[in-house]
Design an enzyme around this catalytic site. Structure first.
Site, PDB file in Angstrom:
ATOM      1  CB  CYS A   7     -34.799 -95.397  27.952  1.00  0.00           C
ATOM      2  SG  CYS A   7     -33.319 -95.666  28.938  1.00  0.00           S
ATOM      3  N   GLY A   8     -33.491 -96.251  25.441  1.00  0.00           N
ATOM      4  CA  GLY A   8     -32.450 -96.676  24.517  1.00  0.00           C
ATOM      5  C   GLY A   8     -31.230 -97.262  25.191  1.00  0.00           C
TER       6      GLY A   8
END
Length: 92
Positions: A7-8
């Site tokens: 994820c980011g």
């Protein structure tokens, strides 16, 4: 087999995805090392498979790993379907 969920920021979504993947692998009796990472760290890692949200596809361009992109991260059935499809494909 090494699987990275991405994820980011490397927590939150990737940890949720990791728990889902761990559960699916346990259900089907497959052992794998599953790690949760942020997109930047994932770029520097060698893995057999990366699993992430569809919106991070461009962030992982050029990364040499098989990738699964998930449209709805809260849909465990989508994750399971795509993961099992990948596992069936590589086991042949």
């Amino acid at each position: 087999m090494e699987i990275i969920t991405v994820c980011g920021m490397g927590f939150g979504t990737s940890l949720m995805l990791k728990m889902t993947v761990d559960e699916i692998l346990e259900q089907v009796g497959i052992k794998a090392e599953v790690s949760a990472l942020d997109a930047g760290s994932a770029k520097g890692r060698n893995a057999d498979l990366m699993i992430t949200s569809a919106d991070l596809e461009s962030a992982l361009e050029g990364v040499e790993a098989n990738k699964i992109f998930i449209d709805n991260l809260t849909d465990a059935d989508e994750v399971k379907q795509k993961l099992l499809h990948y596992l069936n494909k590589v086991s042949k």
